[in-house]
Design an enzyme around this catalytic site. Structure first.
Site, PDB file in Angstrom:
ATOM      1  N   ARG A 292      36.305  22.922  44.422  1.00 29.18           N
ATOM      2  CA  ARG A 292      35.588  23.617  44.939  1.00 29.18           C
ATOM      3  C   ARG A 292      35.320  23.043  46.525  1.00 29.18           C
ATOM      4  O   ARG A 292      34.627  21.984  46.534  1.00 29.18           O
ATOM      5  CB  ARG A 292      34.016  23.503  44.193  1.00 29.18           C
ATOM      6  CG  ARG A 292      32.961  24.259  44.395  1.00 29.18           C
ATOM      7  CD  ARG A 292      31.844  23.891  43.735  1.00 29.18           C
ATOM      8  NE  ARG A 292      31.124  22.861  44.328  1.00 29.18           N
ATOM      9  CZ  ARG A 292      30.500  21.985  43.671  1.00 29.18           C
ATOM     10  NH1 ARG A 292      30.467  22.122  42.317  1.00 29.18           N
ATOM     11  NH2 ARG A 292      29.969  21.176  44.347  1.00 29.18           N
ATOM     12  N   HIS A 296      28.248  23.883  45.524  1.00 29.14           N
ATOM     13  CA  HIS A 296      28.124  24.656  44.171  1.00 29.14           C
ATOM     14  C   HIS A 296      27.824  25.970  44.607  1.00 29.14           C
ATOM     15  O   HIS A 296      28.096  27.086  44.435  1.00 29.14           O
ATOM     16  CB  HIS A 296      27.345  23.806  43.247  1.00 29.14           C
ATOM     17  CG  HIS A 296      27.114  24.732  42.191  1.00 29.14           C
ATOM     18  ND1 HIS A 296      27.823  25.268  41.165  1.00 29.14           N
ATOM     19  CD2 HIS A 296      25.963  25.550  41.625  1.00 29.14           C
ATOM     20  CE1 HIS A 296      27.539  25.903  40.312  1.00 29.14           C
ATOM     21  NE2 HIS A 296      26.113  25.950  40.653  1.00 29.14           N
ATOM     22  N   TYR A 305      26.327  13.483  46.171  1.00 30.66           N
ATOM     23  CA  TYR A 305      27.356  13.088  45.305  1.00 30.66           C
ATOM     24  C   TYR A 305      28.744  13.130  45.199  1.00 30.66           C
ATOM     25  O   TYR A 305      29.453  12.305  44.503  1.00 30.66           O
ATOM     26  CB  TYR A 305      26.938  14.082  43.581  1.00 30.66           C
ATOM     27  CG  TYR A 305      27.098  15.519  44.001  1.00 30.66           C
ATOM     28  CD1 TYR A 305      28.134  16.122  43.836  1.00 30.66           C
ATOM     29  CD2 TYR A 305      26.013  16.197  44.334  1.00 30.66           C
ATOM     30  CE1 TYR A 305      28.365  17.604  43.989  1.00 30.66           C
ATOM     31  CE2 TYR A 305      26.254  17.703  44.250  1.00 30.66           C
ATOM     32  CZ  TYR A 305      27.347  18.279  44.279  1.00 30.66           C
ATOM     33  OH  TYR A 305      27.504  19.668  44.434  1.00 30.66           O
TER      34      TYR A 305
HETATM   35  C1  LIG Z   1      23.142  27.727  30.414  1.00 33.98           C
HETATM   36  C2  LIG Z   1      23.066  27.216  31.836  1.00 33.98           C
HETATM   37  N1  LIG Z   1      22.560  26.045  31.905  1.00 33.98           N
HETATM   38  C3  LIG Z   1      22.651  25.641  33.219  1.00 33.98           C
HETATM   39  C4  LIG Z   1      22.909  26.540  34.244  1.00 33.98           C
HETATM   40  C5  LIG Z   1      22.482  26.163  35.872  1.00 33.98           C
HETATM   41  N2  LIG Z   1      23.871  25.930  36.304  1.00 33.98           N
HETATM   42  C6  LIG Z   1      24.547  26.747  37.224  1.00 33.98           C
HETATM   43  S1  LIG Z   1      26.035  26.647  37.565  1.00 33.98           S
HETATM   44  C7  LIG Z   1      25.975  25.096  36.887  1.00 33.98           C
HETATM   45  C8  LIG Z   1      27.345  24.280  36.956  1.00 33.98           C
HETATM   46  C9  LIG Z   1      28.761  24.947  36.357  1.00 33.98           C
HETATM   47  O1  LIG Z   1      29.680  24.420  36.255  1.00 33.98           O
HETATM   48  P1  LIG Z   1      31.185  24.827  36.020  1.00 33.98           P
HETATM   49  O2  LIG Z   1      30.989  25.324  34.378  1.00 33.98           O
HETATM   50  O3  LIG Z   1      32.093  23.951  36.208  1.00 33.98           O
HETATM   51  O4  LIG Z   1      31.295  25.995  37.044  1.00 33.98           O
HETATM   52  P2  LIG Z   1      31.470  26.119  38.281  1.00 33.98           P
HETATM   53  O5  LIG Z   1      30.185  26.385  38.919  1.00 33.98           O
HETATM   54  O6  LIG Z   1      32.020  24.843  38.963  1.00 33.98           O
HETATM   55  O7  LIG Z   1      32.543  27.151  38.854  1.00 33.98           O
HETATM   56  C10 LIG Z   1      24.728  24.818  36.135  1.00 33.98           C
HETATM   57  C11 LIG Z   1      24.557  23.539  35.362  1.00 33.98           C
HETATM   58  C12 LIG Z   1      23.175  27.712  34.043  1.00 33.98           C
HETATM   59  N3  LIG Z   1      23.665  28.448  34.853  1.00 33.98           N
HETATM   60  N4  LIG Z   1      23.299  28.219  32.667  1.00 33.98           N
END
Ligand SMILES: Cc1ncc(C[n+]2csc(CCOP(=O)(O)OP(=O)(O)O)c2C)c(N)n1
Lengths: 396, 324
Positions: A292, A296, A305
């Site tokens: 990425r 985020h 971080y």
């Molecule tokens: C059930 C849930 N918990 C927390 C969140 C908050 N949240 C949104 S994106 C994220 C990180 C997601 O990381 P990843 O699965 O690696 O996907 P990326 O966004 O990096 O593509 C979090 C913790 C959420 N959307 N859904």
């Protein structure tokens, strides 16, 4: 289960194979960047390399097809950057950037057949592009006028899912439906499902359960994990002790890691995986190993971080640049083509922007529409009361 | 103490609780290095280390379920759920284990877990980031549910919740995180499971909690110019509900308006109405009115201004009640 000829089933990760904490840049921990299993067809330097396992899934990619992939990558990056800018200018509440993940998405998206179904998470703007969804259709979510305006049935691209991992079970169920309806096999109308999620998502119970369901019902579903190294501030090592693709073995289906910044490899591997599914040999887990490049979301501050070194390292692996270099060096494509794509991307960005700033405010009673499929007296009463109340302000 | 934001007040409260008791640990997604997406846990990992401030894998069922196990082992985990709409993957652990272990073991097992949930709308967010799920938890016997509304309460309530031997679902009004208030460190803190009269008045009683307190106080100020003295009560504790101050107030004013962002059907506000009419029927001069979110999923953010109760809707209800 049929796999490409010289496919070696992934071996379970042993503890010793984990890199030590001290030695690896934060975001690359526990992810075995140099894993020999990483499928690559186009090096970061733009050199086409042979892969005996997957070359056959890219033989039709001639110079025109490659140009077309390049165009996809550039246009998608362009409107993604525009989305970021629009958020900065207060036109969008938030934007979820995909910078750096264009190849992972275009490769997978272009591997799909029209009859296949996709279940995205919330960052899959590039996949949406390959499903023929106009980028402007993505804007409502981020501007706050709707929760997704495209028709998931017509486009075979489900609505974005924000709750991490939820869609994995839905995809498994959809794929079970394809199977129950006899849509797997060698027929021309055979179907598969592909489900997108991140590395962080692999920790969720829903994802684990989705793997179990898909496995025991032989559901034709490709689980496509874009490992972009970070789940907001948490590196992949916070989610797993083994490389993610290796987890598939435990569920009884193949897992494979592909260079997620290599559009050709992503295309070839996803084609293989979808074919496996369509012909009844699914499911398959693909880990597209990528990064990425941006925050985020526009609400996030990665400087708290992430290490700058890491970003610099990944800039060298840019998914667009390697296709450009390949087009120039191996196919003699001239500047005119690149200028043309550039001009087209500027036009797209302008159209995207104009659409965004002119989006109408939803009607005040929009919030009451379509809560239920059948009439609801409670909702209708609330709507009527709300409209009366609203009318009481008229002429005030 | 100087003026402090609600987020900082929680941060200070967590810090105080962690200093006091080495068994207090903080866990959740991004709570460590990032300090939480709202920075409520900012700096705690730096000062208390990675074993007391855990960046957990991305799994809410895991966060709550392991917190239950840690609590059985004698820890006092404080779990952060990133946003209201993401508590549901952890809901099973909350209602099946956290809420019931003390009862099942007939007191032999205590699970002093705090689950912090930023809740409510008004921040222009996408889906699942603006919900008010408190009623689900209030409905589950065995849980205590509280909502803070201002920095001073936030500071004390988080410490009291952590000190409580019962599981506490702790709601934080996310759109008030950046609002400042004074914290008097020498004052005796208000008890955790007690509501509180925040603004005395004699014309009509307004009962509310969390993010709506500020809105109701603004309505009370506005009503003053019409000669109405609204008494505003911050419920603070949603389960158990502490209705004594509300009943006492209603017996004086004869009018009650209950305000919350959550949808109305089967909610905290319905519970307040039911109990007040039962206990103070003859004091009421008008039916108890409610001002709430609508019974729709939380709408796209461009509609939230219409969805959320605001000053006008509260005043409209006040007028209707008084005109009865
Ligand atoms: C059930 C849930 N918990 C927390 C969140 C908050 N949240 C949104 S994106 C994220 C990180 C997601 O990381 P990843 O699965 O690696 O996907 P990326 O966004 O990096 O593509 C979090 C913790 C959420 N959307 N859904």
């Amino acid at each position: 289960m049929s796999v490409p000829q010289d496919w070696t089933p992934p071996t379970a990760g042993s503890q010793d194979s984990r890199p030590s904490r001290e030695h690896v840049v934060a975001g690359l921990k526990a992810t075995d960047e140099g894993d020999p299993e990483l499928v690559q067809l186009l090096t970061p330097e733009g050199e086409r390399v042979a892969d005996p396992r997957f070359d056959k899934y890219a033989t039709d990619v001639d110079v025109d097809a490659l140009r077309s992939l390049y165009r996809d990558l550039v246009l998608v990056r362009r409107f993604d950057r525009e989305g970021n800018a629009l958020q900065r200018q207060g036109q969008l509440g938030i934007w979820v950037p995909l910078l750096g993940q264009e190849a992972a998405q275009i490769g997978a998206g272009r591997a799909m057949a029209p009859q296949d179904m996709a279940f995205p998470s919330y960052r899959e703007h590039g996949v949406a592009w390959t499903r023929g969804i106009d980028p402007t259709d993505l804007l409502g979510i981020f501007r706050g006028t709707d929760h997704g305006s495209w028709d998931p049935k017509a486009t075979r691209f489900h609505l974005y899912t924000i709750v991490i991992g939820n869609q994995v079970l839905n995809a498994a169920g959809y794929a079970m439906g394809q199977k129950f309806e006899g849509k797997v096999g060698d027929g021309p109308d055979s179907e598969a499902t592909i489900c997108f999620f991140g590395d962080g998502a692999t920790s969720q119970g829903d994802v684990h359960e989705g793997f179990v369901w898909a496995a025991v019902y032989d559901a034709p579903v490709v689980f496509y994990c874009q490992n972009n190294q970070w789940a907001i501030s948490e590196p992949t090592e916070r989610q797993s002790r083994v490389p993610l693709y290796k987890r598939a073995t435990g569920y009884g289906f193949p897992g494979i890691r592909v260079d997620g910044n290599d559009v050709l490899a992503c295309l070839a591997v996803t084609r293989w995986a979808l074919e496996e599914c369509r012909s009844g040999n699914g499911p398959v887990l693909i880990e597209a190993f990528t990064y990425r490049m941006d925050a985020h979301t526009t609400s996030d501050d990665p400087s708290r971080y992430r290490l700058a070194d890491e970003l610099e390292l990944w800039k060298l692996k840019d998914p667009i640049e390697r296709v450009r270099v390949n087009l120039v060096r191996e196919h003699g494509v001239g500047q005119e083509f690149f200028d043309g794509v550039q001009a087209e991307s500027d036009e797209l960005a302008a159209r995207f922007r104009e659409f965004c700033v002119n989006m109408p405010q939803p009607a005040p009673d929009r919030m009451f529409s379509q809560v239920y499929a059948e009439p609801s007296p409670l909702i209708e009463a609330q709507r009527a009361e709300f409209l009366d109340y609203h009318a009481s302000f008229e002429g005030v | 103490m100087a003026q402090t934001t609600l987020a900082k007040a929680l941060n200070n409260g967590l810090r105080a609780a962690m200093e006091r008791d080495p068994k207090v640990i903080v866990m959740g997604e991004d709570v460590g290095k990032l300090g939480g997406v709202y920075r409520v846990t900012d700096g705690l990992q730096k000062d208390f280390g990675e074993q007391r401030v855990l960046d957990t894998p991305l799994a809410e069922s895991g966060i709550i379920g392991t917190a239950v196990g840690l609590a059985i082992r004698g820890f006092r985990p404080v779990c952060e759920i990133q946003f209201d709409g993401f508590v549901f993957p952890g809901f099973d652990q909350i209602v099946s284990q956290l809420a019931k272990l003390h009862y099942r073991s007939q007191g032999k097992v205590k699970v002093p877990v705090v689950v912090r949930i930023p809740f409510g709308g008004g921040i222009g967010a996408v889906e699942h980031h603006s919900e008010s799920p408190e009623s689900y938890f209030a409905h589950a016997a065995g849980l205590k549910v509280v909502a803070c509304s201002n920095p001073a309460d936030a500071y004390w309530m988080i410490q009291q919740a952590i000190a409580s031997d019962d599981p506490v679902i702790f709601f934080e009004p996310k759109r008030r995180y950046w609002e400042k208030g004074e914290i008097d460190l020498d004052a005796e803190p208000h008890p955790l499971f007690a509501s509180r009269v925040v603004r005395p008045g004699s014309t009509l009683t307004v009962a509310t909690y969390g993010p709506m307190l500020k809105t109701c106080l603004a309505a009370a100020s506005a009503a003053e110019s019409d000669g109405h003295e609204l008494e505003v009560i911050d419920l603070r504790t949603l389960s158990p509900l502490d209705l004594d101050p509300v009943l006492e107030s209603v017996r004086r004013t004869g009018h009650l308006v209950v305000v919350a962002e959550a949808p109305s059907e089967s909610s905290i506000t319905s519970e307040v109405v039911a109990r007040v009419q039962q206990a103070a029927f003859y004091s009421l001069e008008a039916p108890v009115l409610r001002v709430t979110g609508f019974d729709t999923p939380y709408p796209p953010s461009k509609c939230e201004e219409d969805y959320l109760p605001d000053l006008d809707r509260v005043l409209d209800a006040v007028d209707r009640s008084l005109a009865w």
